[in-house]
Design a protein around this motif. Structure first.
Motif, mmCIF file in Angstrom:
data_model
loop_
_atom_site.group_PDB
_atom_site.id
_atom_site.type_symbol
_atom_site.label_atom_id
_atom_site.label_comp_id
_atom_site.label_asym_id
_atom_site.label_seq_id
_atom_site.Cartn_x
_atom_site.Cartn_y
_atom_site.Cartn_z
ATOM 1 N N ASP A 24 -8.258 10.321 0.081
ATOM 2 C CA ASP A 24 -8.714 9.436 -0.993
ATOM 3 C C ASP A 24 -8.405 7.972 -0.736
ATOM 4 O O ASP A 24 -8.564 7.148 -1.640
ATOM 5 N N ARG A 25 -7.954 7.651 0.474
ATOM 6 C CA ARG A 25 -7.605 6.257 0.758
ATOM 7 C C ARG A 25 -7.789 5.968 2.237
ATOM 8 O O ARG A 25 -7.777 6.881 3.071
ATOM 9 N N ALA A 26 -7.963 4.691 2.564
ATOM 10 C CA ALA A 26 -8.022 4.263 3.958
ATOM 11 C C ALA A 26 -6.644 4.421 4.591
ATOM 12 O O ALA A 26 -5.616 4.298 3.916
ATOM 13 N N LYS A 27 -6.615 4.674 5.902
ATOM 14 C CA LYS A 27 -5.319 4.877 6.560
ATOM 15 C C LYS A 27 -4.384 3.680 6.385
ATOM 16 O O LYS A 27 -3.193 3.874 6.115
ATOM 17 N N PRO A 28 -4.861 2.423 6.518
ATOM 18 C CA PRO A 28 -3.927 1.301 6.319
ATOM 19 C C PRO A 28 -3.358 1.225 4.910
ATOM 20 O O PRO A 28 -2.356 0.543 4.692
ATOM 21 N N ALA A 29 -3.992 1.923 3.947
ATOM 22 C CA ALA A 29 -3.501 1.892 2.569
ATOM 23 C C ALA A 29 -2.526 3.007 2.269
ATOM 24 O O ALA A 29 -2.017 3.099 1.138
ATOM 25 N N VAL A 30 -2.217 3.864 3.237
ATOM 26 C CA VAL A 30 -1.264 4.952 3.019
ATOM 27 C C VAL A 30 0.128 4.352 2.770
ATOM 28 O O VAL A 30 0.569 3.472 3.510
ATOM 29 N N ALA A 67 7.473 3.886 3.705
ATOM 30 C CA ALA A 67 8.819 3.417 3.340
ATOM 31 C C ALA A 67 8.975 3.232 1.844
ATOM 32 O O ALA A 67 9.763 2.408 1.401
ATOM 33 N N GLY A 68 8.218 3.992 1.057
ATOM 34 C CA GLY A 68 8.377 3.967 -0.380
ATOM 35 C C GLY A 68 7.706 2.784 -1.053
ATOM 36 O O GLY A 68 6.904 2.946 -1.961
ATOM 37 N N MET A 69 8.005 1.573 -0.602
ATOM 38 C CA MET A 69 7.564 0.373 -1.307
ATOM 39 C C MET A 69 6.433 -0.383 -0.617
ATOM 40 O O MET A 69 5.983 -1.407 -1.120
ATOM 41 N N TYR A 70 5.960 0.104 0.514
ATOM 42 C CA TYR A 70 4.964 -0.633 1.292
ATOM 43 C C TYR A 70 3.728 0.214 1.537
ATOM 44 O O TYR A 70 3.684 1.405 1.224
ATOM 45 N N ARG A 71 2.697 -0.428 2.097
ATOM 46 C CA ARG A 71 1.551 0.253 2.676
ATOM 47 C C ARG A 71 1.565 -0.057 4.172
ATOM 48 O O ARG A 71 2.117 -1.081 4.612
ATOM 49 N N ILE A 72 0.914 0.789 4.965
ATOM 50 C CA ILE A 72 0.942 0.591 6.418
ATOM 51 C C ILE A 72 0.420 -0.795 6.783
ATOM 52 O O ILE A 72 0.957 -1.471 7.667
ATOM 53 N N VAL A 73 -0.620 -1.255 6.113
ATOM 54 C CA VAL A 73 -1.226 -2.551 6.444
ATOM 55 C C VAL A 73 -0.253 -3.712 6.263
ATOM 56 O O VAL A 73 -0.416 -4.782 6.885
ATOM 57 N N ASP A 74 0.783 -3.536 5.449
ATOM 58 C CA ASP A 74 1.719 -4.628 5.167
ATOM 59 C C ASP A 74 2.447 -5.108 6.419
ATOM 60 O O ASP A 74 2.881 -6.269 6.481
ATOM 61 N N PHE A 75 2.579 -4.246 7.421
ATOM 62 C CA PHE A 75 3.325 -4.641 8.614
ATOM 63 C C PHE A 75 2.523 -5.625 9.461
ATOM 64 O O PHE A 75 3.062 -6.653 9.904
ATOM 65 N N GLN A 123 -13.891 -0.419 5.882
ATOM 66 C CA GLN A 123 -15.065 0.446 5.925
ATOM 67 C C GLN A 123 -14.860 1.687 5.061
ATOM 68 O O GLN A 123 -15.303 1.721 3.925
ATOM 69 N N TYR A 124 -14.166 2.705 5.565
ATOM 70 C CA TYR A 124 -14.068 3.981 4.871
ATOM 71 C C TYR A 124 -13.041 3.935 3.739
ATOM 72 O O TYR A 124 -11.921 3.479 3.923
ATOM 73 N N LYS A 125 -13.450 4.411 2.564
ATOM 74 C CA LYS A 125 -12.542 4.556 1.415
ATOM 75 C C LYS A 125 -11.684 3.313 1.238
ATOM 76 O O LYS A 125 -10.455 3.386 1.115
ATOM 77 N N SER A 126 -12.354 2.182 1.209
ATOM 78 C CA SER A 126 -11.637 0.898 1.286
ATOM 79 C C SER A 126 -11.152 0.373 -0.057
ATOM 80 O O SER A 126 -10.423 -0.612 -0.091
ATOM 81 N N LEU A 127 -11.543 1.013 -1.160
ATOM 82 C CA LEU A 127 -11.221 0.437 -2.465
ATOM 83 C C LEU A 127 -9.716 0.328 -2.680
ATOM 84 O O LEU A 127 -9.219 -0.695 -3.171
ATOM 85 N N SER A 128 -8.968 1.369 -2.314
ATOM 86 C CA SER A 128 -7.517 1.316 -2.510
ATOM 87 C C SER A 128 -6.891 0.221 -1.659
ATOM 88 O O SER A 128 -5.936 -0.446 -2.084
ATOM 89 N N LEU A 129 -7.419 0.018 -0.463
ATOM 90 C CA LEU A 129 -6.904 -1.029 0.411
ATOM 91 C C LEU A 129 -7.201 -2.408 -0.167
ATOM 92 O O LEU A 129 -6.336 -3.294 -0.195
ATOM 93 N N GLU A 130 -8.423 -2.589 -0.656
ATOM 94 C CA GLU A 130 -8.789 -3.881 -1.243
ATOM 95 C C GLU A 130 -7.991 -4.163 -2.506
ATOM 96 O O GLU A 130 -7.587 -5.303 -2.762
ATOM 97 N N HIS A 131 -7.731 -3.129 -3.296
ATOM 98 C CA HIS A 131 -6.927 -3.307 -4.511
ATOM 99 C C HIS A 131 -5.487 -3.677 -4.175
ATOM 100 O O HIS A 131 -4.806 -4.313 -4.988
ATOM 101 N N HIS A 132 -5.016 -3.270 -3.015
ATOM 102 C CA HIS A 132 -3.658 -3.632 -2.601
ATOM 103 C C HIS A 132 -3.617 -5.053 -2.059
ATOM 104 O O HIS A 132 -2.710 -5.829 -2.384
ATOM 105 N N ILE A 133 -4.589 -5.409 -1.223
ATOM 106 C CA ILE A 133 -4.561 -6.717 -0.572
ATOM 107 C C ILE A 133 -4.877 -7.840 -1.552
ATOM 108 O O ILE A 133 -4.198 -8.880 -1.564
ATOM 109 N N ALA A 134 -5.891 -7.657 -2.383
ATOM 110 C CA ALA A 134 -6.369 -8.752 -3.234
ATOM 111 C C ALA A 134 -5.288 -9.321 -4.156
ATOM 112 O O ALA A 134 -5.072 -10.535 -4.184
#
Length: 411
Positions: free
Chosen positions: A23-29, A32-40, A58-69
């Motif tokens: 249900d989410r892009a891999k970078p949005a997984v 470490a509890g408090m982060y997403r992979i993309v944060d690094f 691209q794929y299932k990007s909404l969760s990633l965009e909601h985190h970054i924005a």
């Protein structure tokens, strides 16, 4: 670094990490509890003073965009020429989605040219590491070639079938590339080690634009940097390898591709080692993120199981909003979780809003967001039982319960 455009590749499917990527892009997984992979990767950019970033989703990007924005805009000031943009496939050059790493950049050449950047830094958004990108940029400028690839020295046995392997001569010029070989070519003078590609590239801007256009117009256009573009450049252009050491971040080199359940699990467990493989508490190179507003964690002091020595104790990570009255050992616990009295959570990863009931057992498991373990329930204890209930069990014996799943109690 105003002459550098950073392109962050965040569009992969991440099928090897299912069910965590259902249900989410891999970078949005979460990590470490408090982060997403993309944060690094994004934190590395901020710490390296890279403030012009184009993120390709691209794929299932909404969760990633909601985190970054909401979380990352605060670091960028447009009035000073700083920006962080998100670009899904726009079909400027055809009707395709992104077909690979090189094709994703090719479809955004308009943005690359418009930026006027002298150099382009291409990064993957799904790796966990700390890196000063200024060092690879300096190395690239010093050698004056059109492209530089970042590499990491790893044991041959570890690289076999897992990583792309770079072959170099005595001047660090790339002479060969192997795509996840079963028998990687070792380094000269070191039969036990080889150079793994980190999926990080620096290109001279004009060269990259011309090369990707030339590739697209060819009879057999390749879509990947590692698999197609770089091998075709070898022998025609001087491509250099930069060996990552961790210098500039205040810590030894640490890099993990967390593309499988077992690799993801091990990287989280690395955080709990003493000393940790990746130190999140090192102020010399902080990791940033968007974090929801929750109260601080409240954790009851629960006696260690009988027979466990002081040397055998393991650390835990608790995120804000979590309340734990149970026994938690060697685990990473996300936001707003509940672990009831009498429950045991050991060597496990809990995503946000997981509830573990009284008397339940969770061992060597990953519980995705909103999973409920009812009182007396067990997961990760009997792997055959877990498989029979439809849970995913990795090759390494880690049980994964998908988002919103339920672990029933025992009569």
């Amino acid at each position: 670094m105003k002459d550098v455009l950073t392109i962050l590749l965040a569009g992969g499917k991440g099928t090897r990490l299912e069910p965590l990527t259902m249900d989410r892009a891999k970078p949005a997984v979460p990590f470490a509890g408090m982060y997403r992979i993309v944060d690094f990767a994004l934190s590395n950019c901020i710490n390296s003073q890279m403030f012009n970033i184009l993120t390709l989703t691209q794929y299932k990007s909404l969760s990633l965009e909601h985190h970054i924005a909401p979380g990352w805009g605060r670091f960028f000031h447009p009035e000073f020429g700083q920006w962080l943009n998100i670009a899904p496939p726009q079909q400027r050059v055809g009707d395709d989605w992104y077909l690979g790493t090189a094709n994703a950049v090719y479809q955004n050449l308009y943005s690359a040219e418009k930026s006027g950047a002298e150099h382009v830094l291409v990064l993957a958004a799904d790796h966990v590491y700390k890196m000063d990108y200024g060092r690879i940029l300096a190395y690239h400028r010093e050698h004056g070639g059109p492209a530089t690839v970042a590499t990491l020295k790893v044991p041959v046995a570890e690289a076999a079938g897992q990583f792309g392997v770079i072959e170099v001569d005595s001047d660090a010029q790339v002479t060969g590339f192997q795509e996840k070989p079963d028998h990687p070519t070792p380094l000269r003078g070191d039969a036990e080690s080889c150079l793994a590609s980190m999926g990080i590239y620096v290109f001279t801007g004009r060269f990259l634009v011309d090369e990707l256009r030339r590739n697209a117009e060819g009879a057999d256009p390749g879509h990947d940097f590692g698999h197609h573009i770089l091998p075709r450049l070898m022998g025609r252009e001087p491509i250099r390898a930069f060996t990552f050491s961790g210098r500039g971040t205040g810590a030894p080199g640490y890099w993990r591709d967390v593309g499988t359940v077992d690799a993801y699990y091990r990287a989280n467990m690395d955080l709990l080692a003493d000393p940790p493989g990746l130190d999140l508490y090192d102020k010399a190179w902080p990791i940033y993120s968007f974090q929801p507003s929750f109260p601080p964690p409240r954790v009851a002091v629960v006696p260690e199981p009988p027979g466990r020595s002081a040397e055998g104790r393991r650390h835990n990570i608790f995120s804000n909003g979590t309340v734990s009255a149970g026994c938690v050992l060697g685990s990473v616990v996300g936001f707003d979780c509940r672990v009831e009295a009498g429950a045991i959570v050991e060597d496990s990863i809990l995503f946000n809003q997981v509830a573990v009931g009284h008397g339940a057992e969770v061992r060597r498991a990953i519980l995705d967001k909103g999973v409920q373990v009812f009182p007396g329930g067990r997961v990760g204890v009997d792997l055959d039982e877990d498989r029979a209930r439809g849970f995913v069990v990795s090759e390494g014996g880690v049980t994964c319960v998908a988002k919103g799943g339920v672990v029933s109690g025992r009569a």
